[in-house]
Design a protein around this motif. Structure first.
Motif, PDB file in Angstrom:
ATOM      1  N   ASP A  67      42.655  40.195  46.629  1.00  0.00           N
ATOM      2  CA  ASP A  67      43.020  39.163  47.600  1.00  0.00           C
ATOM      3  C   ASP A  67      42.169  39.397  48.848  1.00  0.00           C
ATOM      4  N   SER A 216      50.749  31.958  34.656  1.00  0.00           N
ATOM      5  CA  SER A 216      51.308  30.873  35.472  1.00  0.00           C
ATOM      6  C   SER A 216      50.572  30.925  36.813  1.00  0.00           C
ATOM      7  N   GLU A 217      51.162  30.448  37.867  1.00  0.00           N
ATOM      8  CA  GLU A 217      50.511  30.518  39.178  1.00  0.00           C
ATOM      9  C   GLU A 217      50.254  31.975  39.548  1.00  0.00           C
ATOM     10  N   ASP A 219      50.166  35.407  41.181  1.00  0.00           N
ATOM     11  CA  ASP A 219      51.111  36.054  42.085  1.00  0.00           C
ATOM     12  C   ASP A 219      50.558  37.426  42.472  1.00  0.00           C
ATOM     13  N   THR A 221      51.701  39.634  44.381  1.00  0.00           N
ATOM     14  CA  THR A 221      52.734  40.678  44.470  1.00  0.00           C
ATOM     15  C   THR A 221      52.989  41.338  43.123  1.00  0.00           C
ATOM     16  N   LYS A 222      52.463  40.719  42.046  1.00  0.00           N
ATOM     17  CA  LYS A 222      52.601  41.286  40.707  1.00  0.00           C
ATOM     18  C   LYS A 222      51.274  41.878  40.217  1.00  0.00           C
ATOM     19  N   GLU A 224      48.330  40.682  40.397  1.00  0.00           N
ATOM     20  CA  GLU A 224      47.404  39.708  39.825  1.00  0.00           C
ATOM     21  C   GLU A 224      46.300  39.400  40.840  1.00  0.00           C
ATOM     22  N   TYR A 226      43.298  37.076  42.550  1.00  0.00           N
ATOM     23  CA  TYR A 226      42.718  35.748  42.735  1.00  0.00           C
ATOM     24  C   TYR A 226      41.251  35.822  42.302  1.00  0.00           C
TER      25      TYR A 226
END
Length: 449
Positions: A67, A216-217, A219, A221-222, A224, A226
């Motif tokens: 991120d 999915s979108e 996240d 915080t998990k 994942e 970007y």
């Protein structure tokens, strides 16, 4: 005494062998580290690279950010969208369904989608190996316009049916995401389970893969990541578009990390997911593609696996059966230095092959149109039976190989020109009327006609 001496000598030999092996391993690791650090320093790569032997991790390194805006760095467990590596999972689920007697490789598409062109001629086998002739729906403007929002099954089918069929079934290989989208839907209809449920029950739960799931979108915080594309004008990373993962299904909607992907492909090649017969069918290669599998030749070795690309993500999963080596590369950033070149650098360092490390400090030089015209002409190499046309156009030197797109060459010192995205270097010798082309570890001399 003699026995004791032999034991001491044997111990000494073992110690030397271990030391030599450790030194070799250290060289491999330092070579890859230096290469990836250079890429990171010049904004050419963000991602995780991992190498496993016999399923055991031998190397792993994370570079860059998950991120960028919030300064969150990638870690070795970061989760990435893996794009078309998802197709390997879908192929495994298909063979599991076949082994249960619910489908066959010869089941026609018309049993499920009779409205699709040539459906009565197209089989499950044809779709698995991209020989159905079904056009790729993700190449259309309709898909591009709605990829970040949503497309229903009926909307995707409408796009596929509206596309012109240019290739007849079974006649040639033509890569198409439509094949694996339809396979995903067929699996759902056949089993009465969602693709997400099939993935969990058939692969992730049995293998205890905690970081692999239907996406999915994103996240953060998990853990994942970007994805990003480098903006030359702003000299910084810009966040890439984010595909709605409800659209691609088994063609490209899975999220995973390096450890889980290694565990998956090792399980596949050791009979823990499908039968030996099914694996051999997956490995049957026609025009570079198998059934949910690709081949990656590297010198005398051949790897099986798949690559992937979605949004700003690029990925590669390769398994070398001879050495039982797995190489996983997951990137969440696109730059002007090709992902293929990064893979080549990693593999070359690990397997001890020659590799020209990139010199990003080297700056292009300016040449006049008249100077560039001196390099113009058609050059030929009889060994690979290829012609490359070179010409000046609007102050740039252009090149085009037979049957391929033209590309722009940047000029450097000593009559050297480069096309960095494809890792191409062309070193001209005007007196001898020839150039040497360097790409992918190969070296080819082209002589002017």
């Amino acid at each position: 005494m003699k026995t004791q001496s032999i034991k001491q000598l044997y111990t000494l030999i073992l110690t030397l062998l271990v030391s030599v092996t450790a030194f070799g391993q250290s060289q491999k690791v330092s070579g890859i580290n230096e290469f990836l650090t250079t890429l990171d320093k010049h904004n050419k790569f963000m991602g995780v690279v991992a190498i496993y032997e016999n399923g055991e991790q031998q190397y792993i390194k994370a570079s860059g950010y998950a991120d960028v805006q919030n300064g969150k760095k990638l870690n070795t467990d970061s989760r990435f969208r893996i794009g078309s590596i998802s197709k390997m999972f879908t192929a495994v689920l298909t063979f599991q369904t076949i082994e249960k007697g619910l489908l066959t490789l010869d089941t026609p598409l018309s049993d499920y989608y009779p409205e699709i062109n040539n459906s009565e001629k197209i089989t499950i086998s044809d779709m698995l190996e991209h020989r159905s002739g079904i056009p790729n729906f993700t190449n259309t403007g309709e898909y591009m316009a709605k990829m970040e929002s949503s497309l229903s099954e009926s909307e995707v089918l409408k796009i596929i049916k509206s596309m012109k069929v240019e290739i007849q079934p079974k006649t040639q290989t033509s890569y198409s995401n439509s094949n694996y989208y339809l396979l995903s839907r067929i699996l759902e209809k056949t089993t009465q389970k969602t693709f997400d449920q099939l993935l969990t029950q058939g692969i992730t739960a049995p293998l205890k893969l905690k970081n692999t799931f239907y996406g999915s979108e994103i996240d953060p915080t998990k853990n994942e990541a970007y994805s990003y594309k480098f903006s030359v004008s702003n000299n910084k990373w810009a966040k890439a578009s984010e595909t709605n993962m409800g659209i691609p299904l088994g063609a490209g909607a899975i999220v995973s990390n390096t450890a889980d992907l290694s565990a998956f492909i090792n399980a596949l090649f050791t009979g823990k997911l499908i039968s030996d017969k099914s694996l051999e069918q997956m490995k049957e290669i026609k025009e570079g593609l198998g059934k949910g599998m690709m081949v990656f030749p590297f010198y005398s070795q051949m790897a099986f696996g798949h690559n992937g690309s979605i949004d700003g993500f690029e990925s590669s999963l390769a398994y070398f059966p001879d050495s039982k080596t797995t190489v996983v590369m997951l990137a969440n950033a696109l730059s002007d230095y090709s992902f293929n070149n990064i893979a080549l650098g990693v593999l070359s360092n690990w397997f001890g092959k020659p590799f020209d490390a990139p010199n990003f400090s080297e700056k292009p030089v300016k040449r006049t149109a008249e100077e560039l015209k001196a390099f113009s002409g058609t050059y030929s190499n009889s060994q690979i039976q290829m012609n490359i046309k070179v010409w000046e156009e609007n102050g740039s030197l252009m090149a085009q190989a037979d049957g391929q797109s033209a590309f722009n060459l940047d000029s450097y010192e000593n009559d050297t020109f480069k096309f960095i995205p494809a890792g191409i270097t062309m070193k001209f010798d005007l007196d001898q009327k020839r150039f040497t082309l360097l790409q992918g570890g190969g070296e080819f001399v082209f002589v002017k006609k």
